[in-house]
Design a protein around this motif. Sequence first.
Motif, PDB file in Angstrom:
ATOM      1  N   ASN A 388       0.854  -1.191   0.000  1.00  0.00           N
ATOM      2  CA  ASN A 388       0.000   0.000   0.000  1.00  0.00           C
ATOM      3  C   ASN A 388       0.885   1.234   0.000  1.00  0.00           C
ATOM      4  OD1 ASN A 388      -1.641   2.272   1.127  1.00  0.00           O
ATOM      5  ND2 ASN A 388      -3.213   0.700   1.185  1.00  0.00           N
ATOM      6  N   ASN A 389       0.606   2.170  -0.913  1.00  0.00           N
ATOM      7  CA  ASN A 389       1.323   3.447  -0.926  1.00  0.00           C
ATOM      8  C   ASN A 389       0.373   4.631  -0.777  1.00  0.00           C
ATOM      9  OD1 ASN A 389       0.166   3.283  -3.475  1.00  0.00           O
ATOM     10  ND2 ASN A 389       1.940   4.139  -4.533  1.00  0.00           N
ATOM     11  N   GLY A 390      -0.765   4.386  -0.135  1.00  0.00           N
ATOM     12  CA  GLY A 390      -1.689   5.471   0.156  1.00  0.00           C
ATOM     13  C   GLY A 390      -3.009   5.377  -0.553  1.00  0.00           C
ATOM     14  N   ALA A 391      -3.125   4.562  -1.583  1.00  0.00           N
ATOM     15  CA  ALA A 391      -4.386   4.416  -2.304  1.00  0.00           C
ATOM     16  C   ALA A 391      -5.061   3.127  -1.857  1.00  0.00           C
ATOM     17  CB  ALA A 391      -4.143   4.439  -3.817  1.00  0.00           C
ATOM     18  N   LYS A 392      -5.105   2.152  -2.709  1.00  0.00           N
ATOM     19  CA  LYS A 392      -5.706   0.871  -2.356  1.00  0.00           C
ATOM     20  C   LYS A 392      -4.621  -0.105  -1.921  1.00  0.00           C
ATOM     21  CE  LYS A 392      -5.430  -1.223  -6.948  1.00  0.00           C
ATOM     22  NZ  LYS A 392      -6.165  -1.913  -8.019  1.00  0.00           N
ATOM     23  N   THR A 393      -5.057  -1.186  -1.286  1.00  0.00           N
ATOM     24  CA  THR A 393      -4.143  -2.237  -0.844  1.00  0.00           C
ATOM     25  C   THR A 393      -4.090  -3.334  -1.895  1.00  0.00           C
ATOM     26  OG1 THR A 393      -4.585  -1.783   1.486  1.00  0.00           O
ATOM     27  CG2 THR A 393      -3.651  -3.926   0.942  1.00  0.00           C
ATOM     28  N   ALA A 394      -2.879  -3.644  -2.355  1.00  0.00           N
ATOM     29  CA  ALA A 394      -2.669  -4.693  -3.357  1.00  0.00           C
ATOM     30  C   ALA A 394      -2.144  -5.941  -2.658  1.00  0.00           C
ATOM     31  CB  ALA A 394      -1.694  -4.229  -4.430  1.00  0.00           C
ATOM     32  N   SER A 395      -2.562  -7.110  -3.148  1.00  0.00           N
ATOM     33  CA  SER A 395      -2.196  -8.372  -2.511  1.00  0.00           C
ATOM     34  C   SER A 395      -1.611  -9.341  -3.520  1.00  0.00           C
ATOM     35  CB  SER A 395      -3.420  -9.017  -1.842  1.00  0.00           C
ATOM     36  OG  SER A 395      -3.942  -8.181  -0.831  1.00  0.00           O
ATOM     37  N   SER A 396      -0.700 -10.168  -3.048  1.00  0.00           N
ATOM     38  CA  SER A 396      -0.158 -11.256  -3.849  1.00  0.00           C
ATOM     39  C   SER A 396      -1.002 -12.498  -3.630  1.00  0.00           C
ATOM     40  CB  SER A 396       1.289 -11.540  -3.455  1.00  0.00           C
ATOM     41  OG  SER A 396       1.330 -12.126  -2.154  1.00  0.00           O
ATOM     42  N   GLY A 397      -0.706 -13.546  -4.380  1.00  0.00           N
ATOM     43  CA  GLY A 397      -1.337 -14.825  -4.115  1.00  0.00           C
ATOM     44  C   GLY A 397      -0.677 -15.507  -2.927  1.00  0.00           C
ATOM     45  N   TRP A 398      -1.286 -16.605  -2.481  1.00  0.00           N
ATOM     46  CA  TRP A 398      -0.721 -17.364  -1.368  1.00  0.00           C
ATOM     47  C   TRP A 398       0.436 -18.212  -1.864  1.00  0.00           C
ATOM     48  CZ3 TRP A 398      -1.774 -16.442   3.555  1.00  0.00           C
ATOM     49  CH2 TRP A 398      -2.967 -15.788   3.879  1.00  0.00           C
ATOM     50  N   LEU A 399       1.530 -18.210  -1.142  1.00  0.00           N
ATOM     51  CA  LEU A 399       2.720 -18.965  -1.500  1.00  0.00           C
ATOM     52  C   LEU A 399       2.975 -20.032  -0.440  1.00  0.00           C
ATOM     53  CD1 LEU A 399       5.332 -19.332  -3.227  1.00  0.00           C
ATOM     54  CD2 LEU A 399       6.436 -17.748  -1.646  1.00  0.00           C
ATOM     55  N   PRO A 400       2.842 -21.322  -0.807  1.00  0.00           N
ATOM     56  CA  PRO A 400       3.185 -22.371   0.167  1.00  0.00           C
ATOM     57  C   PRO A 400       4.701 -22.520   0.252  1.00  0.00           C
ATOM     58  CG  PRO A 400       2.450 -23.356  -1.886  1.00  0.00           C
ATOM     59  CD  PRO A 400       2.297 -21.878  -2.057  1.00  0.00           C
ATOM     60  N   ILE A 401       5.182 -22.625   1.440  1.00  0.00           N
ATOM     61  CA  ILE A 401       6.623 -22.764   1.666  1.00  0.00           C
ATOM     62  C   ILE A 401       6.899 -24.165   2.181  1.00  0.00           C
ATOM     63  CG2 ILE A 401       8.577 -21.971   3.028  1.00  0.00           C
ATOM     64  CD1 ILE A 401       7.484 -19.206   2.922  1.00  0.00           C
ATOM     65  N   LYS A 402       7.711 -24.903   1.431  1.00  0.00           N
ATOM     66  CA  LYS A 402       8.062 -26.273   1.782  1.00  0.00           C
ATOM     67  C   LYS A 402       9.580 -26.419   1.699  1.00  0.00           C
ATOM     68  CE  LYS A 402       7.359 -31.069   0.340  1.00  0.00           C
ATOM     69  NZ  LYS A 402       6.740 -31.958  -0.672  1.00  0.00           N
ATOM     70  N   ILE A 403      10.161 -26.952   2.741  1.00  0.00           N
ATOM     71  CA  ILE A 403      11.606 -27.181   2.787  1.00  0.00           C
ATOM     72  C   ILE A 403      11.820 -28.671   3.040  1.00  0.00           C
ATOM     73  CG2 ILE A 403      13.761 -26.570   3.899  1.00  0.00           C
ATOM     74  CD1 ILE A 403      12.457 -23.994   4.794  1.00  0.00           C
ATOM     75  N   GLU A 404      12.450 -29.349   2.092  1.00  0.00           N
ATOM     76  CA  GLU A 404      12.650 -30.786   2.183  1.00  0.00           C
ATOM     77  C   GLU A 404      14.097 -31.118   1.845  1.00  0.00           C
ATOM     78  OE1 GLU A 404      10.516 -34.893   0.556  1.00  0.00           O
ATOM     79  OE2 GLU A 404      10.154 -32.966  -0.432  1.00  0.00           O
ATOM     80  N   LYS A 405      14.681 -31.960   2.654  1.00  0.00           N
ATOM     81  CA  LYS A 405      16.068 -32.349   2.424  1.00  0.00           C
ATOM     82  C   LYS A 405      16.145 -33.332   1.258  1.00  0.00           C
ATOM     83  CE  LYS A 405      20.134 -32.887   5.268  1.00  0.00           C
ATOM     84  NZ  LYS A 405      20.635 -33.081   6.636  1.00  0.00           N
ATOM     85  N   VAL A 406      17.232 -33.263   0.508  1.00  0.00           N
ATOM     86  CA  VAL A 406      17.394 -34.094  -0.675  1.00  0.00           C
ATOM     87  C   VAL A 406      17.479 -35.575  -0.286  1.00  0.00           C
ATOM     88  CG1 VAL A 406      19.908 -33.848  -0.650  1.00  0.00           C
ATOM     89  CG2 VAL A 406      18.729 -34.379  -2.784  1.00  0.00           C
ATOM     90  N   LYS A 407      16.767 -36.402  -1.082  1.00  0.00           N
ATOM     91  CA  LYS A 407      16.751 -37.854  -0.853  1.00  0.00           C
ATOM     92  C   LYS A 407      16.878 -38.573  -2.187  1.00  0.00           C
ATOM     93  CE  LYS A 407      13.796 -37.596   3.250  1.00  0.00           C
ATOM     94  NZ  LYS A 407      12.498 -38.008   3.853  1.00  0.00           N
ATOM     95  N   GLY A 408      17.648 -39.677  -2.187  1.00  0.00           N
ATOM     96  CA  GLY A 408      17.892 -40.446  -3.403  1.00  0.00           C
ATOM     97  C   GLY A 408      16.805 -41.462  -3.682  1.00  0.00           C
ATOM     98  N   PRO A 409      16.970 -42.229  -4.768  1.00  0.00           N
ATOM     99  CA  PRO A 409      18.157 -42.247  -5.639  1.00  0.00           C
ATOM    100  C   PRO A 409      18.124 -41.153  -6.689  1.00  0.00           C
ATOM    101  CG  PRO A 409      16.594 -43.879  -6.364  1.00  0.00           C
ATOM    102  CD  PRO A 409      16.003 -43.276  -5.129  1.00  0.00           C
ATOM    103  N   VAL A 410      19.285 -40.999  -7.373  1.00  0.00           N
ATOM    104  CA  VAL A 410      19.419 -40.068  -8.483  1.00  0.00           C
ATOM    105  C   VAL A 410      19.512 -40.873  -9.773  1.00  0.00           C
ATOM    106  CG1 VAL A 410      20.799 -38.250  -9.527  1.00  0.00           C
ATOM    107  CG2 VAL A 410      20.552 -38.353  -7.034  1.00  0.00           C
ATOM    108  N   SER A 411      18.596 -40.633 -10.704  1.00  0.00           N
ATOM    109  CA  SER A 411      18.588 -41.356 -11.974  1.00  0.00           C
ATOM    110  C   SER A 411      19.247 -40.521 -13.059  1.00  0.00           C
ATOM    111  CB  SER A 411      17.153 -41.697 -12.380  1.00  0.00           C
ATOM    112  OG  SER A 411      16.406 -40.515 -12.598  1.00  0.00           O
ATOM    113  N   LEU A 412      19.935 -41.241 -13.989  1.00  0.00           N
ATOM    114  CA  LEU A 412      20.603 -40.584 -15.114  1.00  0.00           C
ATOM    115  C   LEU A 412      20.185 -41.311 -16.393  1.00  0.00           C
ATOM    116  CD1 LEU A 412      22.637 -38.411 -15.977  1.00  0.00           C
ATOM    117  CD2 LEU A 412      24.436 -40.135 -15.768  1.00  0.00           C
TER     118      LEU A 412
END
Length: 592
Positions: A388-412
């Motif tokens: 907000n800069n004095g006029a209307k209030t602007a909003s973003s969308g909802w952002l889910p935050i997920k933090i996951e440690k890397v797990k194998g296997p790794v395929s090539l």
Amino acid sequence: MFVVHGSKVTSSPLRMFASVVVAMLGLCHCSNHNGTFLGTPELSGPSEALENTVAVFECKLLPHPENETVLMTLLNRGSTDTWLGDSTSLAGEAATFNLVVKPSHAGALVCQARAQNNSNIKPTFSNTHDLKVFEPVSSASVSIMSSTTIFEGKELYLFCTTDGNNVSFTWLQNDQPISSPHVMSSDPFLWIYRTTQADSGTYVCEASNSFNGTDFTTRSQEVNVTVKEPRMVVFEGEELRLVCPADGINMSFTWLLNDQPISSPHVWFSDRFLWINSTTQADSGNYVCEASISFRGIDYVSRSWEINVTVKAVVSDPDISFAVLMEDSHNFSVGVTCQSAVGTPPVDFSLYNGTGLVANVTSADRRAVFRVPVVFGEHLRKFRCQANNGAKTASSGWLPIKIEKVKGPVSLTYDYDIAENFAVVGVRLYCKVAAGSHLRYQWFLNKSLLQDHGSFYYVFNQLPEQSILILSVGRSSAGTYHCVVSNSFDNTTTISSRGRHLDKEVLNRLPVLVVAVVFGCFIFLILLVGTCCGFGVIYRRREYGDKFLLEMERRVVAYEGELDVSEYSDGADALRTVGDGFDQASDASSDE
């Protein structure tokens, strides 16, 4: 009768009356001198005294009447006489008054002499003695008679109060004496009748007085004054209305924007009014109105103060993103970034989660970063930004935050491109990991780390799904490839794929399994066709019997005849005759 001429009176009877009066006064004086009249007392003492100190006053009566006790009284003469003290004189000695000085004692003092035991003697009074009571200043305070936050051109009015008397005042701005020509100060008053931004600062009043060489000075509290440039803020699309402060008969008005006449078609003028129905950022600037009038051939022009108009762009819906920040090996936080592409700063950003407000901050560049502590392995709620800069209030969308440690296997895995001569010319290697967030992929050739691009390769990351290594097949690209995956915020855990050897000969060589499959399929087709033909012959024989065999013989004979034609060119006619006979015999047999 008598006649008055100016200030002179002429009459012989009047002269006789005056002589009689003088004679009577003389007789009275003689009789009072004999004990029936008090003389005029004389009062002496300091003319200035310090508050709460003792001042000594003496009153003498000369001559003192014989055998009379005289009561001396010290009075303060104001609207009414105020008693200050009494003293008795028995034998002509001076009466002494020890007065503890108070501010109320200031004024005209007199001494009254009165015969204490003889009411027939009329009291007498001394001449007045003026007393000034000095009050040293001990405190001062500034009273604000106007606002301390004002626009240029408005007045500033301050008043200094103190508890002393005979006080002189000094006004300071930023600890310097005020000497501006548009400042008027008189004793405790300070009046700036036409302020500018130079009048902003800290104001202090100093009150001082002095007494018998001792100076007393006190300083008031500081008053912070802010003089602003006349300013108006509107947002794009809003209307702007300005009024010229000048008013009069037969006056004409001209409006200027940044010292240039306004000629925009979307600006409307009417007398001293200016109206912009829908503003844009091009309408920002300093507006001035000039009022002019002509009198006896002379033009008089008055120019108003400038007013600064800022047309602000409305802030756009912010984008929201986040990055994981590693504080140490055990502590992590999330940096949530909110950024608006459009909008005039400053912008107030707020961060919300599913339960309410997390934090807010004011940004000067349409961007804000919020740090949210997290526990590794836990899923955070969804977040969103508001701007907000004095006029209307602007909003973003909802952002889910997920933090996951890397797990194998790794395929090539890989696929390739083939040229017109069926030679492999390009290869794409695909690296994928089973699980993880904020992934970082690294490619290795013969255990050497590959950068983003080289002479024969290019790395293309499709985060977070996979990473692609694009190769141009040649001598430089030959070797063993593998990829390593880790979290971008944590280097402690890395998972590697198996190595895969690639070169031009290997890529263009058909695998044994492929060759076996192809030849197996070919043999299977031959056997299938042969089997189908055998079943066909058996089926037709059972169906038609001898007729089928005769037909087969005829076709064989005809086929053999066709083959013999090319070999026997001299007996062509004989062959044709034999053929015709065969056909006729067949026809006769058929008729029978």
